[in-house]
Design an enzyme around this catalytic site. Structure first.
Site, PDB file in Angstrom:
ATOM      1  N   SER A 256       0.835  -1.188   0.000  1.00 28.33           N
ATOM      2  CA  SER A 256       0.000   0.000   0.000  1.00 28.33           C
ATOM      3  C   SER A 256       0.879   1.251   0.000  1.00 28.33           C
ATOM      4  O   SER A 256       1.735   1.402  -0.854  1.00 28.33           O
ATOM      5  CB  SER A 256      -0.955  -0.031   1.202  1.00 28.33           C
ATOM      6  OG  SER A 256      -2.019   0.881   1.027  1.00 28.33           O
TER       7      SER A 256
ATOM      8  N   ASP B 246      -4.967  -3.739  -3.037  1.00 30.72           N
ATOM      9  CA  ASP B 246      -4.114  -3.411  -1.893  1.00 30.72           C
ATOM     10  C   ASP B 246      -3.467  -4.648  -1.258  1.00 30.72           C
ATOM     11  O   ASP B 246      -4.149  -5.540  -0.752  1.00 30.72           O
ATOM     12  CB  ASP B 246      -4.975  -2.681  -0.852  1.00 30.72           C
ATOM     13  CG  ASP B 246      -4.159  -2.122   0.293  1.00 30.72           C
ATOM     14  OD1 ASP B 246      -2.969  -2.427   0.395  1.00 30.72           O
ATOM     15  OD2 ASP B 246      -4.739  -1.357   1.093  1.00 30.72           O
TER      16      ASP B 246
END
Length: 496
Positions: free
Chosen positions: A183, A323
């Site tokens: 991320s 993610d």
């Protein structure tokens, strides 16, 4: 009365440490604290129940005597008996928690002597110890001792905290060559993997190294609802910060082995760790974009890669990615398999993990009960996930949500050395929102200050591994960057 005066002194020094504007000032205050608190005396006193000081003293004396006597074969034999980062418990976290700066002098002295002995063996002429014998020893020593890695957590807009951590490690020549990011952490990993040290020094002079400053608010507007960072802003920022390089090309440029964690949209697919070994031709920027694709906020991403002719084309075109922090925020096991890593430095700014870490630390119950509750919680979440898959098949979104919750709860969020900010509460509006210049500067400063307290520990615990890496690079013709480059030239020749 004396104890009261002493406590007041220590509080004043701790305030100086908390507000220090440079590592030098922080270190001076930390050493002053150790002198007044008695920790300096503790560091000089070898005897302790916390580690096997008898074994470490014996090994230290043996190495010193052999090196002083010029008994090189005896020294090599003694080193062959084992080089361990936690010999006699010297790597335990508790050995670095008593003092504000450093640990037992015996531990630091042993590490220094071990490093000096390794460098001595490395420098011996071939008529004393052959190149083959040296390589056999150093390869085995490196394999047994392992390597350090830096893992950068997901963090949303708090990712600027990682910038401060990296600035301190780079300045002190302690930045590991193995780096992972998920991320927001993947943005910094991508930056590290595509820029040389010289380029990074220039880039990091600006705290807003990722370019969010172009979209920030005025400080006077920060209290209300703030605009969210949108997909176009992230794409533009990545295009500016990360050159258009593949993982292979980036490794050829910097020598850093960066890893980006991504998760598959499909429920039954495992997450992936993208790097120069597993996916050399994938463009780093697309992998980072995928790792930043927060479910429900940003759309899933299709990866791009170079084909045999050097042209861009879809990578696994039927798959989309999101993610990486959802499934594997800190991919420790995978780094261990790929690079022989067994020592992890974690820059942790994931809001969920910060909440869990602080809750665990402040809960006034025995550690055994905390461990039991943590295990029970994970089992309950796993049970809920299994039930959702069995009875809620007609609602796939529920299944995906339960799978995500299970993955988040099952993860470990700490390493051997975990660098975390001093704050535990995070304003939800800031997580995906635009930040002011002042907020960004505070996050970078928090990252720097949080790293200062861990710097001497990182230096001591990684010194042997860094020495072995330097020696192997000096002696062996095993530069993977050259291997990759040669393979690329061979493929180009065949294509032509």
């Amino acid at each position: 009365m004396a104890e009261y005066f002493k406590s007041g002194q220590l509080r004043e020094i701790e305030e100086k440490m908390a507000t220090a504007t440079s590592y030098e000032d922080w270190k001076e205050a930390a050493l002053e604290h150790d002198a007044i608190s008695g920790s300096e005396v503790w560091k000089l006193r070898e005897k302790s129940k916390g580690y096997d000081y008898v074994e470490i003293r014996s090994r230290l004396s043996q190495l010193k005597e052999l090196r002083k006597a010029g008994d090189d074969m005896g020294l090599l034999f003694a080193l062959n008996e084992g080089i361990h980062g936690n010999m006699g418990g010297m790597g335990r976290a508790s050995m670095y928690e008593r003092a504000k700066f450093g640990t037992k002098k015996l531990i630091a002295d042993y590490v220094d002597e071990l490093v000096a002995s390794l460098q001595h063996i490395s420098s011996l002429p071939e008529n004393e110890i052959s190149w083959e014998d040296k390589m056999d020893f150093f390869d085995r020593a490196s394999h047994c001792f392992g390597r350090s890695a830096l893992m950068l957590s997901g963090a949303g807009s708090l990712g600027h905290f990682h910038t401060g951590v990296i600035k301190v490690l780079l300045k002190n020549h302690l930045l590991p060559t193995v780096i992972s990011g998920s991320s927001a952490g993947s943005m910094m990993a991508g930056l590290l993997g595509t820029h040389t040290d010289e380029e990074l020094v220039t880039l990091l002079e600006e705290n807003d190294v990722l370019g969010f400053g172009q979209e920030t608010l005025d400080d006077s507007q920060a209290g209300g609802m703030r605009p969210q960072v949108d997909i176009a802003t992230v794409q533009a920022m990545l295009a500016q910060a990360i050159p258009d390089l593949t993982f292979q090309e980036a490794y050829e440029k910097t020598g850093r082995q960066i890893n980006v964690t991504i998760a598959s949209v499909e429920e039954h697919q495992n997450s992936r760790l993208m790097n120069a070994m597993t996916s050399p031709n994938v463009f780093i920027r697309t992998a980072v974009m995928a790792s930043c694709a927060v479910p429900g906020v940003f759309p899933a991403v299709k990866l791009m890669a170079k084909n045999v002719y050097g042209e861009a084309q879809p990578y696994l075109p039927n798959r989309s990615w999101i993610d990486g922090a959802v499934t594997d925020d800190l991919p420790a096991k995978r780094l261990a398999r790929l690079y022989g890593v067994n020592h992890y430095i974690v820059s942790q700014a994931n809001p969920l993990s910060l909440m869990l870490l602080n809750y665990d630390k402040d809960l006034p119950v025995p550690q055994s009960l905390k461990n039991f509750w943590r295990s029970m919680s994970k089992e309950l979440v796993r049970g809920g996930e299994a039930l959702s898959r069995r009875y809620l098949r007609d609602w796939p979104e529920v299944g995906r949500t339960m799978n995500m919750i299970s993955s988040l709860s099952a993860q470990e969020y700490t390493g051997d050395i975990t660098i975390i900010p001093s704050f535990s509460f995070v304003d939800p509006r800031k997580l995906l929102g635009q930040l002011t210049v002042t907020e960004i500067e505070h996050l970078v400063e928090e990252g720097e200050r949080s790293t200062w307290g861990m710097l001497e520990r990182i230096k001591i615990q990684s010194k042997i591994g860094r020495t072995l890496d330097v020696i192997l690079d000096h002696h062996a013709d095993h530069d993977v960057r050259k291997i990759y480059k040669n393979k690329g030239l061979q493929r180009s020749a065949k294509a032509g």
